[in-house]
Design an enzyme around this catalytic site. Structure first.
Site, PDB file in Angstrom:
ATOM      1  N   ASP A  32       0.833  -1.207   0.000  1.00 38.20           N
ATOM      2  CA  ASP A  32       0.000   0.000   0.000  1.00 38.20           C
ATOM      3  C   ASP A  32       0.871   1.262   0.000  1.00 38.20           C
ATOM      4  OD1 ASP A  32      -2.307   1.483   0.031  1.00 38.20           O
ATOM      5  OD2 ASP A  32      -2.589   1.348   2.201  1.00 38.20           O
ATOM      6  N   GLY A  33       0.349   2.333  -0.592  1.00 39.93           N
ATOM      7  CA  GLY A  33       1.000   3.636  -0.493  1.00 39.93           C
ATOM      8  C   GLY A  33       1.758   4.072  -1.735  1.00 39.93           C
ATOM      9  N   GLY A  35       0.544   5.452  -4.461  1.00 41.48           N
ATOM     10  CA  GLY A  35       0.039   6.761  -4.895  1.00 41.48           C
ATOM     11  C   GLY A  35       0.562   7.879  -4.012  1.00 41.48           C
ATOM     12  N   ARG A  36       0.507   7.669  -2.692  1.00 42.13           N
ATOM     13  CA  ARG A  36       0.971   8.716  -1.766  1.00 42.13           C
ATOM     14  C   ARG A  36       2.468   8.942  -1.893  1.00 42.13           C
ATOM     15  NH1 ARG A  36      -1.475   6.044   3.266  1.00 42.13           N
ATOM     16  NH2 ARG A  36      -1.839   4.415   1.724  1.00 42.13           N
ATOM     17  N   ARG A  45       0.539   9.376  -9.865  1.00 40.64           N
ATOM     18  CA  ARG A  45       0.403   8.150  -9.069  1.00 40.64           C
ATOM     19  C   ARG A  45       1.116   6.954  -9.705  1.00 40.64           C
ATOM     20  NH1 ARG A  45      -3.369   7.475  -5.324  1.00 40.64           N
ATOM     21  NH2 ARG A  45      -3.722   5.355  -6.022  1.00 40.64           N
ATOM     22  N   HIS A  49       3.566   3.363  -8.666  1.00 35.10           N
ATOM     23  CA  HIS A  49       3.408   1.954  -9.041  1.00 35.10           C
ATOM     24  C   HIS A  49       4.690   1.443  -9.709  1.00 35.10           C
ATOM     25  CE1 HIS A  49      -0.681   2.213  -7.787  1.00 35.10           C
ATOM     26  NE2 HIS A  49      -1.095   2.949  -8.808  1.00 35.10           N
ATOM     27  N   SER A  77      -6.733  -5.729  -6.284  1.00 39.19           N
ATOM     28  CA  SER A  77      -7.906  -6.288  -5.602  1.00 39.19           C
ATOM     29  C   SER A  77      -9.145  -6.182  -6.487  1.00 39.19           C
ATOM     30  CB  SER A  77      -8.156  -5.535  -4.287  1.00 39.19           C
ATOM     31  OG  SER A  77      -8.643  -4.249  -4.569  1.00 39.19           O
ATOM     32  N   GLU A  79     -11.715  -4.711  -5.692  1.00 40.84           N
ATOM     33  CA  GLU A  79     -12.164  -3.315  -5.567  1.00 40.84           C
ATOM     34  C   GLU A  79     -11.334  -2.354  -6.424  1.00 40.84           C
ATOM     35  OE1 GLU A  79     -11.660  -5.351  -2.902  1.00 40.84           O
ATOM     36  OE2 GLU A  79     -13.793  -5.679  -2.467  1.00 40.84           O
ATOM     37  N   TRP A  81     -10.736  -2.444  -9.435  1.00 40.24           N
ATOM     38  CA  TRP A  81     -11.370  -2.187 -10.745  1.00 40.24           C
ATOM     39  C   TRP A  81     -12.167  -0.896 -10.722  1.00 40.24           C
ATOM     40  CZ3 TRP A  81      -9.463  -4.735 -14.605  1.00 40.24           C
ATOM     41  CH2 TRP A  81      -9.088  -6.080 -14.501  1.00 40.24           C
ATOM     42  N   LEU A 143      11.356 -20.158  -4.052  1.00 44.11           N
ATOM     43  CA  LEU A 143      10.203 -19.417  -3.526  1.00 44.11           C
ATOM     44  C   LEU A 143       8.970 -19.563  -4.430  1.00 44.11           C
ATOM     45  CD1 LEU A 143       9.159 -17.019  -1.599  1.00 44.11           C
ATOM     46  CD2 LEU A 143       9.862 -15.523  -3.469  1.00 44.11           C
ATOM     47  N   ARG A 200       1.638  -5.114   6.108  1.00 44.83           N
ATOM     48  CA  ARG A 200       0.956  -4.064   5.338  1.00 44.83           C
ATOM     49  C   ARG A 200       1.806  -2.807   5.418  1.00 44.83           C
ATOM     50  NH1 ARG A 200      -5.151  -2.445   4.242  1.00 44.83           N
ATOM     51  NH2 ARG A 200      -4.690  -0.607   2.993  1.00 44.83           N
TER      52      ARG A 200
HETATM   53  C1  FPP Z   1      -1.432   0.194  -3.660  1.00 49.97           C
HETATM   54  O1  FPP Z   1      -1.019   1.536  -3.648  1.00 49.97           O
HETATM   55  C2  FPP Z   1      -0.866  -0.562  -4.782  1.00 49.97           C
HETATM   56  C3  FPP Z   1      -1.583  -1.137  -5.805  1.00 49.97           C
HETATM   57  C4  FPP Z   1      -3.038  -1.054  -5.910  1.00 49.97           C
HETATM   58  C5  FPP Z   1      -0.936  -1.837  -6.904  1.00 49.97           C
HETATM   59  C6  FPP Z   1       0.338  -2.580  -6.592  1.00 49.97           C
HETATM   60  C7  FPP Z   1       1.039  -2.857  -7.850  1.00 49.97           C
HETATM   61  C8  FPP Z   1       2.385  -2.849  -8.034  1.00 49.97           C
HETATM   62  C9  FPP Z   1       3.366  -2.629  -6.961  1.00 49.97           C
HETATM   63  C10 FPP Z   1       2.946  -3.013  -9.397  1.00 49.97           C
HETATM   64  C11 FPP Z   1       2.847  -4.350 -10.052  1.00 49.97           C
HETATM   65  C12 FPP Z   1       2.988  -5.534  -9.206  1.00 49.97           C
HETATM   66  C13 FPP Z   1       3.674  -6.652  -9.509  1.00 49.97           C
HETATM   67  C14 FPP Z   1       3.414  -7.854  -8.717  1.00 49.97           C
HETATM   68  C15 FPP Z   1       4.686  -6.735 -10.581  1.00 49.97           C
HETATM   69  P1  FPP Z   1      -2.138   2.667  -3.770  1.00 49.97           P
HETATM   70  O2  FPP Z   1      -2.274   3.016  -5.204  1.00 49.97           O
HETATM   71  O3  FPP Z   1      -3.380   2.195  -3.114  1.00 49.97           O
HETATM   72  O4  FPP Z   1      -1.487   3.857  -2.982  1.00 49.97           O
HETATM   73  P2  FPP Z   1      -2.274   4.936  -2.109  1.00 49.97           P
HETATM   74  O5  FPP Z   1      -2.945   4.201  -0.982  1.00 49.97           O
HETATM   75  O6  FPP Z   1      -1.187   5.845  -1.632  1.00 49.97           O
HETATM   76  O7  FPP Z   1      -3.260   5.622  -3.006  1.00 49.97           O
END
Ligand code: FPP
Length: 280
Positions: A32-33, A35-36, A45, A49, A77, A79, A81, A143, A200
């Site tokens: 998580d995080g 975007g932030r 954002r 990623h 997830s 959600e 989408w 793994l 998390r």
């Molecule tokens: C959450 O951060 C992250 C995601 C929804 C996507 C995670 C995807 C990747 C790290 C890239 C691809 C993954 C692999 C396995 C190659 P957020 O966007 O919810 O951040 P925020 O809470 O700050 O808005």
């Protein structure tokens, strides 16, 4: 093909962790995080990623080197989408690129790739790349990396109930034969043990519809780092904290101490390890 070994100071940290206790067999991570992380740097954002993929690479490699058997990453997830269409589309492109770019390295590192979730909902090129990676790596012995894609815990449980209902109707299953263990065999995670440790990132203290059934007895570790900043040092701190926890599974301390193989980790050793990590 062989696993790339850790070197230098990193190897020392890993050795210390391995000496100080057992590492979890299965780690699950809510990444998580992103975007932030990006927004704090005045970036779009998607830049978060992108950087998050570098964290995935580092954590997968470190888990393999530590001898962790299973790593489940909540990559997208059910959600997710609902996010703006352009972010979903960019995330899918990024996933495709990451799968293509990382395939050889994962394979060389003996990683076995797996996926859970509604894979058929992903764009076709992502599905093809994913299934190809799974096929190529299916006999690897390192793994097991499980990507949760278009996944949610409630979807998993609902889907399991549907399949059980079908089996009851066809006579393959009797109501009186339903047990917790049997229910587990209907879940998407049927081939993997439950996570020992859930991490998390970004300081949020929520399960967010992840492995709802499977996390019943997992230790929870919340890191304040955003996912793009969560690298192996933070993973080591999480594992060190896990080693310090006493997993009681509803029992009392004394019962556990009598059980074969239960180790009491000396706190001082752990404290030394955590200090050495924080000094880096
Ligand atoms: C959450 O951060 C992250 C995601 C929804 C996507 C995670 C995807 C990747 C790290 C890239 C691809 C993954 C692999 C396995 C190659 P957020 O966007 O919810 O951040 P925020 O809470 O700050 O808005």
């Amino acid at each position: 093909m062989a696993l790339e070994k850790a070197t230098g100071h990193d190897k020392k940290l890993q050795d210390r962790l391995l000496e100080s206790g057992e590492v979890p067999q299965h780690i699950a991570i809510i990444m998580d995080g992103n975007g932030r992380w990006a927004q704090r740097r005045g970036l779009p954002r998607i830049a978060g990623h992108h950087e998050g993929v570098n964290s995935v690479r580092d954590i997968v490699e470190a888990c393999g080197q530590l001898g962790i058997k299973y790593l489940t990453l909540y990559a997208f997830s059910t959600e997710n989408w609902k996010r703006p269409e352009d972010e979903v589309s960019l995330l899918m492109r990024l996933l495709l690129k990451a799968l293509r770019d990382e395939k050889d390295r994962l394979h060389q590192n003996e990683v076995q790739l797996k996926a859970i979730g509604e894979i058929h909902k992903l764009p076709h090129d992502v599905q093809d790349e994913l299934l190809d990676g799974i096929e190529v790596m299916k006999t690897n012995t390192g793994l097991t990396l499980i990507l949760a894609l278009s996944y949610s815990g409630r979807w998993d449980i609902t889907n399991a109930i549907r399949k059980m209902y079908d089996d009851i109707r066809s006579g393959a299953l009797k109501q009186e034969d339903i047990t917790e263990a049997l229910f587990g065999t209907y879940l998407a995670t049927r081939d993997y043990p439950d996570p020992d440790l859930l991490i998390r990132t970004s300081g949020e203290v929520r399960i967010s519809n992840f492995l709802l059934w499977q996390l019943a007895y997992s230790e929870l570790y919340i890191s304040d780092e955003f996912w793009p900043a969560f690298r192996r040092k933070e993973l080591y701190a999480a594992v060190a904290e896990y080693q310090r926890r006493e997993r009681r599974f509803g029992m009392v301390s004394d019962q556990l101490k009598k059980q074969e193989g239960t180790r009491v980790i000396p706190l001082s050793g752990m404290e030394r390890f955590l200090k050495s990590v924080s000094k880096l």
